[in-house]
Design a protein around this motif. Structure first.
Motif, PDB file in Angstrom:
ATOM      1  N   ASP A  87     -53.785  11.238 -78.544  1.00  0.00           N
ATOM      2  CA  ASP A  87     -53.284  11.208 -77.163  1.00  0.00           C
ATOM      3  C   ASP A  87     -54.406  11.125 -76.132  1.00  0.00           C
ATOM      4  OD1 ASP A  87     -50.768  11.399 -78.148  1.00  0.00           O
ATOM      5  OD2 ASP A  87     -50.482  13.523 -77.670  1.00  0.00           O
ATOM      6  N   LYS A  88     -55.534  11.769 -76.438  1.00  0.00           N
ATOM      7  CA  LYS A  88     -56.608  11.877 -75.430  1.00  0.00           C
ATOM      8  C   LYS A  88     -57.576  10.709 -75.478  1.00  0.00           C
ATOM      9  CE  LYS A  88     -56.103  16.376 -73.836  1.00  0.00           C
ATOM     10  NZ  LYS A  88     -55.537  17.258 -74.848  1.00  0.00           N
ATOM     11  N   THR A  90     -58.034   6.511 -74.711  1.00  0.00           N
ATOM     12  CA  THR A  90     -57.411   5.369 -74.035  1.00  0.00           C
ATOM     13  C   THR A  90     -57.166   4.265 -75.060  1.00  0.00           C
ATOM     14  OG1 THR A  90     -59.493   4.269 -73.563  1.00  0.00           O
ATOM     15  CG2 THR A  90     -58.720   5.877 -71.924  1.00  0.00           C
ATOM     16  N   THR A 124     -55.599   3.192 -70.063  1.00  0.00           N
ATOM     17  CA  THR A 124     -54.466   4.127 -70.112  1.00  0.00           C
ATOM     18  C   THR A 124     -54.559   4.983 -71.368  1.00  0.00           C
ATOM     19  OG1 THR A 124     -53.107   2.531 -68.935  1.00  0.00           O
ATOM     20  CG2 THR A 124     -51.926   4.232 -70.171  1.00  0.00           C
ATOM     21  N   TYR A 125     -54.272   6.278 -71.222  1.00  0.00           N
ATOM     22  CA  TYR A 125     -54.211   7.144 -72.407  1.00  0.00           C
ATOM     23  C   TYR A 125     -53.025   6.725 -73.267  1.00  0.00           C
ATOM     24  CZ  TYR A 125     -57.762  10.069 -70.340  1.00  0.00           C
ATOM     25  OH  TYR A 125     -58.949  10.505 -69.817  1.00  0.00           O
ATOM     26  N   THR A 126     -53.224   6.753 -74.566  1.00  0.00           N
ATOM     27  CA  THR A 126     -52.171   6.241 -75.462  1.00  0.00           C
ATOM     28  C   THR A 126     -50.861   7.012 -75.285  1.00  0.00           C
ATOM     29  OG1 THR A 126     -52.887   7.695 -77.256  1.00  0.00           O
ATOM     30  CG2 THR A 126     -53.820   5.469 -77.219  1.00  0.00           C
TER      31      THR A 126
END
Ligand SMILES: Nc1ncnc2c1ncn2[C@@H]1O[C@H](COP(=O)(O)OP(=O)(O)O)[C@@H](O)[C@H]1O
Ligand SMILES: [Mg+2]
Length: 315
Positions: A87-88, A90, A124-126
């Motif tokens: 999550d953290k 990009t 963008t973060y996933t």
């Protein structure tokens, strides 16, 4: 170049894959089409080396997982039914991370961003990606080391039609630009039809049909499909079904929705539209069943599946 020979895999008493054989030549785009529970994931996970067959043999490029795991891994790109990213990171960082696993130059990440149309989302973060964007990223990760064999398990399940089409376009571009072999599992017949040279229809661990779209439809060349919907009338479902079976050139009937006993929806397979349609209209009039909708359409792979199993692909 991919050879699956008499492969079986059971979970307790359930035969998820049942003595299945399949040979896939290099460069082919092959769809494994079947409903939920058909055994598609179990089969591709055995090809991917994630599950071991109970019996039978799988060779990829003449190699086996037991003896040549790392060689196969280098030639294989895959995206699983559920893809998890960090999550953290990009989008760009995710591609760079996977690129570093494969020892690829950084420029490849940029190339992949372009390929899967995520340049605007590079930073963008996933965790903030939409379902379609996640699947495109998963595809980018899967192909960045230019695998000889790409395996995608239900890549568009749950996506909206636009996101699905975007992914199809990317796969079609990939097909034009590379010689990649593709195994794609899906329960969407349109996906198999649009993308793949060859369609293998699977159910209950077995292959039901195998061929090009044209070949598969030709196996079911007989008949035309009439779809209908009626409103409430004095005739109940069983009586209507019995009457429909008397129509000239009747081949089959499939009630589409559970009826309230009053309104009906379904499809009829008939020998010849021009004969059956007037007779159907006449019948509904006689039975005092109000007609709300009527149509005819081309036969599809779903019709073929219904004919073989009595169920829909997306049941
Ligand atoms: N790990 C497992 N344990 C028990 N049953 C499983 C397992 N994996 C799959 N199955 C069963 O095997 C059958 C085939 O599943 P799967 O290969 O996931 O089908 P598909 O991908 O076509 O939906 C299903 O009935 C499923 O419930
Ligand atoms: Mg599956």
């Amino acid at each position: 170049m991919i050879n699956i020979e008499s492969v079986s895999k059971s979970f307790k008493s359930l035969r998820a894959v049942d003595n299945l054989s399949l040979t896939i030549p290099a460069g082919q785009f092959l769809a494994l089409l079947g409903p939920n529970g058909a055994g598609k994931t179990t089969l591709v996970e055995m090809v991917e080396g994630l599950q071991t067959p109970d019996s039978g043999q799988i060779t990829l490029f003449g190699l086996t997982w037991a003896r040549h795991g790392s060689q196969i891994r280098a030639k294989l790109g895959l995206s699983l039914q559920e893809t998890r990213f960090v999550d953290k990171l990009t989008v760009r960082e995710t591609l760079e991370l996977f690129g570093s696993f494969y020892g690829l130059p950084r420029a490849r990440s940029q190339e992949m961003l372009r390929l899967v149309d995520l340049e605007a989302k590079a930073s963008t973060y996933t965790v903030h990606l939409s379902g379609g964007q996640r699947q495109r990223l998963a595809l980018g990760v899967a192909v960045m080391h230019r695998p000889e064999l790409l395996i995608l398990d239900e890549p568009t399940t749950g996506l909206d039609p636009n996101a699905r089409r975007d992914l199809w376009q990317i796969l079609l571009d990939l097909k034009r630009q590379t010689g990649t072999t593709l195994i794609l599992t899906t329960h969407y017949m349109e996906e198999a039809e649009q993308l793949c040279d060859r369609i293998v229809i699977m159910d209950q661990g077995k292959i039901l049909a195998d061929g090009t779209l044209a070949q598969l439809l030709a196996q079911y060349a007989q008949g035309e499909v009439i779809t209908y919907g009626t409103g409430a009338g004095p005739t109940d479902g069983p009586e209507l079904a019995a009457q429909l079976a008397q129509l000239p050139g009747y081949l089959a009937h499939h009630a589409l929705s559970p009826t309230d006993g009053l309104s009906h929806q379904g499809q009829l397979l008939v020998q010849d539209l021009a004969t059956a349609l007037p007779a159907l209209l006449e019948l509904l009039k006689t039975l005092q069943v109000p007609l709300l909708q009527i149509g005819s359409r081309k036969k599809t792979l779903d019709d073929l599946f219904v004919a073989m199993t009595g169920r829909n692909l997306q049941g």
